[in-house]
Design a protein around this motif. Sequence first.
Motif, PDB file in Angstrom:
ATOM      1  N   GLU A   1       0.784  -1.324  -0.040  1.00  0.00           N
ATOM      2  CA  GLU A   1      -0.137  -0.020   0.015  1.00  0.00           C
ATOM      3  C   GLU A   1       0.743   1.148  -0.142  1.00  0.00           C
ATOM      4  OE1 GLU A   1      -2.921   0.124   2.951  1.00  0.00           O
ATOM      5  OE2 GLU A   1      -3.245  -2.250   2.845  1.00  0.00           O
ATOM      6  N   VAL A   2       0.490   2.263  -0.871  1.00  0.00           N
ATOM      7  CA  VAL A   2       1.262   3.295  -1.099  1.00  0.00           C
ATOM      8  C   VAL A   2       0.376   4.587  -1.014  1.00  0.00           C
ATOM      9  CG1 VAL A   2       2.983   4.504  -2.375  1.00  0.00           C
ATOM     10  CG2 VAL A   2       3.092   2.249  -2.306  1.00  0.00           C
ATOM     11  N   ASP A   3       0.891   5.583  -0.416  1.00  0.00           N
ATOM     12  CA  ASP A   3       0.219   6.858  -0.378  1.00  0.00           C
ATOM     13  C   ASP A   3       0.337   7.558  -1.673  1.00  0.00           C
ATOM     14  OD1 ASP A   3      -0.986   9.543  -0.056  1.00  0.00           O
ATOM     15  OD2 ASP A   3      -0.085   9.586   2.000  1.00  0.00           O
ATOM     16  N   ALA A   4      -0.609   7.612  -2.512  1.00  0.00           N
ATOM     17  CA  ALA A   4      -0.373   8.162  -3.812  1.00  0.00           C
ATOM     18  C   ALA A   4      -0.293   9.621  -3.719  1.00  0.00           C
ATOM     19  CB  ALA A   4      -1.646   7.983  -4.489  1.00  0.00           C
TER      20      ALA A   4
ATOM     21  N   LEU B   1       9.169   8.678  -1.300  1.00  0.00           N
ATOM     22  CA  LEU B   1       8.897   7.592  -1.316  1.00  0.00           C
ATOM     23  C   LEU B   1      10.140   6.329  -1.815  1.00  0.00           C
ATOM     24  CD1 LEU B   1       5.396   7.226  -2.829  1.00  0.00           C
ATOM     25  CD2 LEU B   1       5.967   6.907  -0.524  1.00  0.00           C
ATOM     26  N   LEU B   2      10.882   6.777  -2.654  1.00  0.00           N
ATOM     27  CA  LEU B   2      11.941   5.896  -3.190  1.00  0.00           C
ATOM     28  C   LEU B   2      13.444   6.453  -2.904  1.00  0.00           C
ATOM     29  CD1 LEU B   2      10.248   5.453  -6.865  1.00  0.00           C
ATOM     30  CD2 LEU B   2      10.313   3.881  -4.889  1.00  0.00           C
ATOM     31  N   LYS B   3      13.506   7.287  -1.953  1.00  0.00           N
ATOM     32  CA  LYS B   3      14.996   7.474  -1.564  1.00  0.00           C
ATOM     33  C   LYS B   3      15.442   6.432  -0.934  1.00  0.00           C
ATOM     34  CE  LYS B   3      13.952   9.440   2.808  1.00  0.00           C
ATOM     35  NZ  LYS B   3      14.106  10.756   3.766  1.00  0.00           N
ATOM     36  N   GLU B   4      16.803   6.245  -1.242  1.00  0.00           N
ATOM     37  CA  GLU B   4      17.522   5.056  -0.765  1.00  0.00           C
ATOM     38  C   GLU B   4      17.498   4.328   0.474  1.00  0.00           C
ATOM     39  OE1 GLU B   4      21.526   4.472  -1.754  1.00  0.00           O
ATOM     40  OE2 GLU B   4      21.689   6.047  -3.639  1.00  0.00           O
ATOM     41  N   ASP B   5      17.112   5.193   1.456  1.00  0.00           N
ATOM     42  CA  ASP B   5      16.899   4.763   3.033  1.00  0.00           C
ATOM     43  C   ASP B   5      15.479   4.247   3.193  1.00  0.00           C
ATOM     44  OD1 ASP B   5      16.149   7.348   3.058  1.00  0.00           O
ATOM     45  OD2 ASP B   5      17.198   7.875   4.853  1.00  0.00           O
ATOM     46  N   SER B   6      14.516   4.645   2.240  1.00  0.00           N
ATOM     47  CA  SER B   6      13.188   4.307   2.485  1.00  0.00           C
ATOM     48  C   SER B   6      12.735   2.896   2.410  1.00  0.00           C
ATOM     49  CB  SER B   6      12.277   4.986   1.236  1.00  0.00           C
ATOM     50  OG  SER B   6      10.996   4.412   1.002  1.00  0.00           O
ATOM     51  N   PRO B   7      12.028   2.233   3.531  1.00  0.00           N
ATOM     52  CA  PRO B   7      11.885   0.850   3.555  1.00  0.00           C
ATOM     53  C   PRO B   7      10.984   0.445   2.209  1.00  0.00           C
ATOM     54  CG  PRO B   7      11.126   1.933   5.446  1.00  0.00           C
ATOM     55  CD  PRO B   7      11.629   3.144   4.638  1.00  0.00           C
ATOM     56  N   LEU B   8      10.231   1.502   1.603  1.00  0.00           N
ATOM     57  CA  LEU B   8       9.679   1.004   0.337  1.00  0.00           C
ATOM     58  C   LEU B   8      10.247   0.599  -0.763  1.00  0.00           C
ATOM     59  CD1 LEU B   8       6.706   0.621  -1.020  1.00  0.00           C
ATOM     60  CD2 LEU B   8       6.826   3.047  -1.414  1.00  0.00           C
TER      61      LEU B   8
ATOM     62  N   LYS C   1      -3.179   9.828  -9.763  1.00  0.00           N
ATOM     63  CA  LYS C   1      -2.396  10.141  -8.814  1.00  0.00           C
ATOM     64  C   LYS C   1      -1.123   9.195  -8.753  1.00  0.00           C
ATOM     65  CE  LYS C   1      -5.860  12.691  -5.767  1.00  0.00           C
ATOM     66  NZ  LYS C   1      -6.534  12.587  -4.581  1.00  0.00           N
ATOM     67  N   LEU C   2      -1.209   8.005  -9.177  1.00  0.00           N
ATOM     68  CA  LEU C   2      -0.102   7.078  -9.058  1.00  0.00           C
ATOM     69  C   LEU C   2       1.007   7.528 -10.100  1.00  0.00           C
ATOM     70  CD1 LEU C   2      -1.816   3.852  -8.219  1.00  0.00           C
ATOM     71  CD2 LEU C   2      -0.268   5.192  -6.619  1.00  0.00           C
ATOM     72  N   VAL C   3       0.616   8.219 -11.195  1.00  0.00           N
ATOM     73  CA  VAL C   3       1.579   8.522 -12.366  1.00  0.00           C
ATOM     74  C   VAL C   3       2.702   8.797 -12.155  1.00  0.00           C
ATOM     75  CG1 VAL C   3       1.839   9.823 -14.331  1.00  0.00           C
ATOM     76  CG2 VAL C   3      -0.358   8.912 -13.996  1.00  0.00           C
ATOM     77  N   PRO C   4       3.035   9.957 -11.221  1.00  0.00           N
ATOM     78  CA  PRO C   4       4.274  10.218 -10.791  1.00  0.00           C
ATOM     79  C   PRO C   4       5.456   8.903 -10.339  1.00  0.00           C
ATOM     80  CG  PRO C   4       2.929  12.138 -10.184  1.00  0.00           C
ATOM     81  CD  PRO C   4       1.920  10.736 -10.639  1.00  0.00           C
ATOM     82  N   LEU C   5       4.703   8.004  -9.619  1.00  0.00           N
ATOM     83  CA  LEU C   5       5.385   7.212  -8.710  1.00  0.00           C
ATOM     84  C   LEU C   5       5.646   6.027  -9.934  1.00  0.00           C
ATOM     85  CD1 LEU C   5       6.494   5.516  -6.413  1.00  0.00           C
ATOM     86  CD2 LEU C   5       4.149   4.783  -6.221  1.00  0.00           C
ATOM     87  N   LEU C   6       4.540   5.921 -10.852  1.00  0.00           N
ATOM     88  CA  LEU C   6       4.881   4.812 -11.877  1.00  0.00           C
ATOM     89  C   LEU C   6       5.998   5.366 -12.876  1.00  0.00           C
ATOM     90  CD1 LEU C   6       1.159   3.952 -12.465  1.00  0.00           C
ATOM     91  CD2 LEU C   6       2.717   2.484 -11.235  1.00  0.00           C
TER      92      LEU C   6
END
Length: 120
Positions: A20-23, A30-37, A58-63
């Motif tokens: 589950e990700v907060d869009a 969300l994707l920085k190196e020390d992030s658990p995700l 809303k998920l487009v930038p993450l995708l």
Amino acid sequence: MAKQVALDEGLDEDQCSFYEVDATMDPNILLKEDSPLSSLLGSVTVIFLYTYPTLLMKLVPLLVRLTTPEDEEGGTNHNNVRAVATLTYHLPDENAAVQESFPEHEIRVYSRVVVTPSNT
């Protein structure tokens, strides 16, 4: 529900994972190196989405981050995502490169997601 569908389809628990990700969060956070995700998503090869169009957009930038090769992101992208698949509700054509389409099952598979001026 998603886990049950996967089990019903004969997938073992070690063949798929659900996150589950907060869009609304910035993908860079969300994707920085020390992030658990970030470490969890490092092994993801296919993202399957069944969500309403407003959340999907809303998920487009993450995708975008997850489907962009490392060298295009300045070496900050460490993902193995080969495809994004959507069921029923799909990304607009200008936001994605359609790899395959299965109209009989309402599934589209994308090899790449991009940002357009309308979603920046």
